[in-house]
Design an enzyme around this catalytic site. Structure first.
Site, short mmCIF file in Angstrom:
data_model
loop_
_atom_site.label_atom_id
_atom_site.label_comp_id
_atom_site.label_asym_id
_atom_site.label_seq_id
_atom_site.Cartn_x
_atom_site.Cartn_y
_atom_site.Cartn_z
N GLU A 87 7.98 -9.98 5.53
CA GLU A 87 7.14 -10.04 6.59
C GLU A 87 5.85 -10.61 6.47
O GLU A 87 4.73 -10.19 5.85
CB GLU A 87 6.82 -8.52 7.08
N HIS A 131 0.67 -1.34 0.00
CA HIS A 131 0.08 -0.05 -0.13
C HIS A 131 0.86 1.28 0.11
O HIS A 131 2.03 1.37 0.22
CB HIS A 131 -0.92 0.05 1.10
N ASP A 154 7.12 -5.55 3.14
CA ASP A 154 6.24 -5.28 4.33
C ASP A 154 5.03 -6.12 3.90
O ASP A 154 4.57 -5.85 2.83
CB ASP A 154 6.03 -3.86 4.61
C1 BGC Z 1 4.34 -2.86 9.89
C2 BGC Z 1 3.47 -2.00 10.55
C3 BGC Z 1 2.56 -1.27 9.77
C4 BGC Z 1 1.90 -2.10 8.84
C5 BGC Z 1 1.00 -1.60 7.81
C6 BGC Z 1 3.45 -3.53 9.03
O1 BGC Z 1 3.08 -5.02 9.04
O2 BGC Z 1 5.13 -3.74 10.50
O3 BGC Z 1 4.17 -1.20 11.62
O4 BGC Z 1 1.69 -0.54 10.73
O5 BGC Z 1 2.53 -3.03 8.08
O6 BGC Z 1 2.01 -0.79 7.03
#
Ligand code: BGC
Length: 554
Positions: A254, A115, A212
């Site tokens: 992640e 995003h 992310d």
């Molecule tokens: C990050 C968070 C963030 C989220 C949305 C993640 O998984 O570690 O800190 O709020 O992504 O961007």
């Protein structure tokens, strides 16, 4: 201590560097203010690189430092290829990179690809009219009833994954905050644009990127919109592009998912090089509270093999809440009861606390947890401040309570900034147990017995062998369940790790017949223990004590 303390080789990016790495996660904003405006910046960070090098870690993972309205601490990116003016300039970043590399430190940055911020020009264009060429870069719909199978992640703030855009009179899709519209990865232009972002930073010399929120890249009706084959296609595409030009580059996924669902993110060694092991982390906390090895052993036994070139990243705490998504309902209740009785400690599906306060500042538990972090399979990541036992402030809102200024010395701003304390981007932790007067780098550096000094030793010992980063693991099954014992092996090196997970002294008998004749050498002191024979090997351990033994064969 056999080879502990050898000096580091200078920086040279080489394949598989991440397998032997020790990662230090930090936020530029929170680390050190070099300009006196109350906000951390690259100048300040450069000034503290010697500290990071001295700690012994080998890689720095930087949280997002790009222009952003900072409604999600920078994970809401408004421009992928420059620096937030509060943190410095691209020139400052280049200097930082050079200085980090000069000290042998790799640099991992954030690629928030799922995003953007709603302030990103791409979104501004996309919403400007339904015919705009960028319209299809995001996910739109006339109604808010598509993809109902997708769960809401930020349950404390969001009611739906769709938000109405009054400008273009339609709904846009977002898996996180409503100000973070999801990019549309079905559009090849989006993939190319993200690939260009990767190129931009890699060309500059960045060593790796944390990808992310990767499970959510693509949406399909009738699914959970997580871990879809199409999402893996996108990642494989980005990896191909990376390999073409930056073969020593690294992707760290992640993906907060079960091990079997994370496994595909490694592909056949052609997707991500690394991925965080999310389910392991709460189970380390559970095991210590239950005084039983079962949660750790079970989850690692369920963890599939990964390709030779891949690696797990493991951690105790990070910048987010301690997520409890990858546990059963009973386990979650247990974690809340034991670690977050006060509701203010909870957010979304997790616990917003730092390591030291979660462990009641019990030095023995903090050491044991870090010992596990450094000896279980994978590359460990330390969250800034945890090496000195920093505290948190659960009343700061969102996850800000674990993102307070690094405490360098005593004094009102903890040596973080020359600005007045009320000007800081966040108050420093001020309670009597964890305030800068009680917990800071300066005083910890003076004592050979501080947590900081102990962490340095631990890291040095960890780095004296490649077994921890690359070796296999076999669990032993002694009758005493309070003891977690395992053997790590690589080539002809063998390390025996024995942990007492309980608050009282324990005796344990280990079946070490396979190692008969070997001499255990305790790795932090270099002392020799009795030779392993035919009989069960008897060890006694104090509360929360652990040993790492190199098994020397003569
Ligand atoms: C990050 C968070 C963030 C989220 C949305 C993640 O998984 O570690 O800190 O709020 O992504 O961007």
């Amino acid at each position: 201590m056999p080879d502990a303390g050898k000096s580091e080789k200078p920086y040279a990016p080489r394949p598989l560097w991440y397998k032997d790495a020790i990662i230090y996660e930090l936020h530029v904003r929170a680390f050190c203010d070099g300009t006196g405006d109350g906000i951390g910046d690259f100048r300040g960070l450069i000034h503290k690189l010697d500290y990071i090098q001295d700690l012994g870690v080998t890689a720095i993972w930087l949280l997002p430092f790009y222009p952003s309205p900072l409604k999600d601490d920078g994970y809401d990116i408004a421009d992928y290829t420059s620096i937030h003016p509060s943190y410095g300039t691209l020139e400052d970043f280049r200097t930082f990179l050079e200085e980090a590399h000069r000290r042998g430190l790799h640099v991992i940055t954030e690629l928030v690809l799922n995003h953007t911020s709603d302030q990103h020009p791409w979104f501004q264009e996309a919403r400007s009219s339904r015919n705009n060429p960028r319209r299809d870069w995001y996910v739109w719909n006339d109604t808010d009833d598509r993809y109902r199978g997708a769960r809401i992640i930020f349950v404390d703030t969001e009611k739906s994954n769709w938000t109405w855009d009054p400008l273009s009179k339609s709904y846009y899709w977002h898996r996180f905050f409503s100000h973070q519209p999801d990019l549309n990865f079905d559009n090849p232009q989006v993939r190319e644009a993200i690939s260009d972002v990767i190129k931009f930073w890699m060309e500059m010399g960045v060593d790796g990127m944390r990808l992310d929120a990767v499970p959510y890249l693509v949406e399909r009706e009738g699914t959970s919109c997580e871990n879809l084959p199409e999402t893996h296609e996108v990642l494989k595409f980005l990896r191909r592009k990376l390999d073409e030009q930056f073969p020593a580059g690294m992707f760290l996924a992640e993906a907060n998912q079960w091990p079997a669902d994370v496994r595909p993110y490694f592909g056949d060694g052609d997707e991500c090089h690394m991925a965080f092991h999310f389910p392991l982390m709460p189970r380390i906390f559970m095991a210590i509270r239950l005084e039983d090895r079962k949660p750790i052993v079970e989850i690692l036994q369920q963890t599939p093999e990964i390709p030779e070139t891949c690696q797990w990243a493991i951690f105790l705490r990070n910048h987010d809440e301690l997520t409890l998504e990858m546990v059963s309902d009973e386990e979650r209740d247990y974690m809340y009861d034991e670690y977050a009785k006060d509701r203010a400690m909870r957010i979304n599906v997790g616990i917003r606390r730092r390591l030291a306060p979660m462990l009641e500042n019990d030095r023995r538990k903090i050491e044991l947890m870090n010992g596990l972090l450094m000896s279980l399979p994978g590359t460990p990541a330390i969250y800034y401040g945890d090496e000195i036992g920093m505290g948190d402030n659960i009343y700061l809102g969102d996850r800000n309570g674990v993102r307070t200024p690094m405490q360098w010395s005593g004094g009102w701003t903890g040596g973080f900034s020359l600005a007045d304390p009320e000007r800081l981007y966040s108050p420093v932790v001020s309670n009597v147990q964890y305030c800068p007067q009680a917990v800071n780098v300066q005083s910890a550096s003076r004592s050979p017995h501080s947590l900081l000094s102990w962490m340095k030793l631990l890291i040095r010992v960890r780095k004296s062998t490649r077994v921890f980063g690359r070796g296999s693991i076999e669990f032993l099954s002694p009758a005493n369940h309070r003891v977690l014992a395992f053997v790590r092996r690589l080539g002809n090196e063998t390390i025996l790790v024995v942990n007492n997970l309980s608050s009282s002294a324990q005796a344990v008998e280990l079946d070490l017949r396979n190692f008969k004749g070997a001499i255990p050498v305790e790795m932090s002191g270099g002392n020799i223990f009795p030779r392993i024979g035919e009989l069960p090997y008897l060890l006694t351990l104090g509360a929360y004590q652990f040993f790492w033994f190199k098994l020397r064969r003569i």
